[in-house]
Motif scaffolding. Structure first.
Motif, short mmCIF file in Angstrom:
data_model
loop_
_atom_site.label_atom_id
_atom_site.label_comp_id
_atom_site.label_asym_id
_atom_site.label_seq_id
_atom_site.Cartn_x
_atom_site.Cartn_y
_atom_site.Cartn_z
N ASP A 108 0.85 -1.40 0.08
CA ASP A 108 -0.01 -0.15 -0.15
C ASP A 108 0.58 1.13 0.09
N VAL A 109 1.84 1.23 0.78
CA VAL A 109 2.77 2.46 1.00
C VAL A 109 4.09 1.91 1.12
N VAL A 110 5.17 2.80 0.47
CA VAL A 110 6.56 2.37 0.22
C VAL A 110 7.16 3.54 0.56
N CYS A 111 8.26 3.72 1.49
CA CYS A 111 9.13 4.84 1.58
C CYS A 111 10.58 4.47 1.52
N ASP A 112 11.22 5.61 0.63
CA ASP A 112 12.53 5.15 0.13
C ASP A 112 13.32 6.44 0.20
N GLY A 113 13.75 6.73 1.28
CA GLY A 113 14.46 8.04 1.65
C GLY A 113 13.49 9.13 1.63
N LYS A 114 13.67 10.08 0.68
CA LYS A 114 12.93 11.40 0.58
C LYS A 114 11.73 10.98 -0.39
N LEU A 115 11.60 9.71 -0.52
CA LEU A 115 10.35 9.40 -1.76
C LEU A 115 9.20 8.38 -0.95
N LEU A 116 7.98 9.14 -1.16
CA LEU A 116 6.91 8.09 -0.22
C LEU A 116 6.15 7.66 -1.59
N THR A 117 5.56 6.80 -1.88
CA THR A 117 4.77 6.14 -3.00
C THR A 117 3.65 5.54 -2.34
N SER A 118 2.60 5.57 -2.81
CA SER A 118 1.49 4.64 -2.63
C SER A 118 0.80 4.04 -3.83
N ARG A 119 0.24 2.93 -3.65
CA ARG A 119 -0.18 1.83 -4.76
C ARG A 119 -1.46 2.41 -5.66
N GLY A 120 -2.45 2.94 -4.73
CA GLY A 120 -3.71 3.16 -5.45
C GLY A 120 -4.68 3.90 -4.66
#
Length: 260
Positions: free
Chosen positions: A152-164
């Motif tokens: 559902d959510v992934v955080c990689d450093g200064k990037l936060l992404t979500s799936r839908g």
């Protein structure tokens, strides 16, 4: 109990275009404002943009400024909501790509929702990152050199992404501390082995199809009524053409000779 104003003094840019997923714009913006952030909705054109509920037209939403008037250095964070149309328009816009690159170069946190990760791909910033995104763009993300996670959510450093859009609540929960400057908590598993993307889905996600199934199918009676209406219109048009032809013939006929 009111939530703490942890984002007081923070200026957040929200980058959108026509066709943005309404839930991914309205819900996070409301949460950001409730947390004390100053939010500016930035679009490719002024006035109002058309939002979407997946495949269906939604509300007209007012924007605060255009991308031509936005200065990256004025903002402390960037949010890019998703949707089937908006990210595609943004990734084709040179000013939109430049704006994201400038925010990234300043070291500011960036959150991208569902298909909005495609803008990161078009900016050449996806390589080597671990991201999530709408499953339908999984191959675009992987081909750009990123690792795709079906989470559902992934955080990689200064990037936060979500799936839908179905993960909007999870994104909002992570978004506030992320923009507040909390130490990044990488949600992808750190291993010594090279990261591998999750496999593609075997079936399409349910979310896009659900609104389409909500649309009622026309009944037999309604279809018959439309058919009869069409027959009536055709018959009426034929009658009018025949009447005009008869009238024209009568006017063209010579008067009868009554003299003897």
């Amino acid at each position: 109990m009111d939530s703490p104003q942890v984002l007081t003094g923070k200026r957040v840019a929200v980058l959108v275009a026509d066709g943005v997923e309404q839930a991914e714009l309205v819900t996070p913006v409301a949460a950001l404002k409730a947390a004390g952030a100053e939010v500016a909705v930035i679009a490719l054109r002024p006035g109002r943009i058309r939002a979407m509920h997946v495949h269906q037209s939604a509300d007209l939403l007012r924007v605060d400024r255009t991308i031509g008037d936005a200065v990256a250095a004025d903002f402390d964070a960037l949010l890019v909501p998703g949707g089937y149309i908006s990210p595609d328009l943004l990734r084709q816009s040179g000013p939109a790509r430049d704006f994201l690159r400038q925010i990234h170069a300043l070291g500011q946190p960036i959150a991208l929702m569902s298909q909005a990760v495609l803008l990161l791909v078009s900016c050449g910033l996806a390589g080597g990152r671990t991201l999530t995104a709408w499953p339908g763009v999984r191959d675009d993300v992987v081909n750009a050199g990123a690792t795709w996670r079906n989470q559902d959510v992934v955080c990689d450093g200064k990037l936060l992404t979500s799936r839908g859009p179905q993960d909007t609540a999870a994104l909002v929960q992570a978004l506030i501390p992320f923009f507040a400057g909390a130490p990044p908590l990488d949600t992808h598993a750190a291993t010594q082995a090279p990261p591998q993307s999750d496999p593609p889905q075997e079936e399409p996600s349910e979310t896009p199809g659900q609104p389409l199934r909500w649309l009622s199918a026309p009944s037999v009676g309604a279809m018959l009524s439309l058919a009869l209406l069409g027959v009536g219109v055709v018959a009426a048009n034929r009658g009018m053409r025949k009447k005009r032809a008869d009238d024209s013939g009568a006017e063209a006929a010579p008067a009868a000779d009554t003299t003897h």
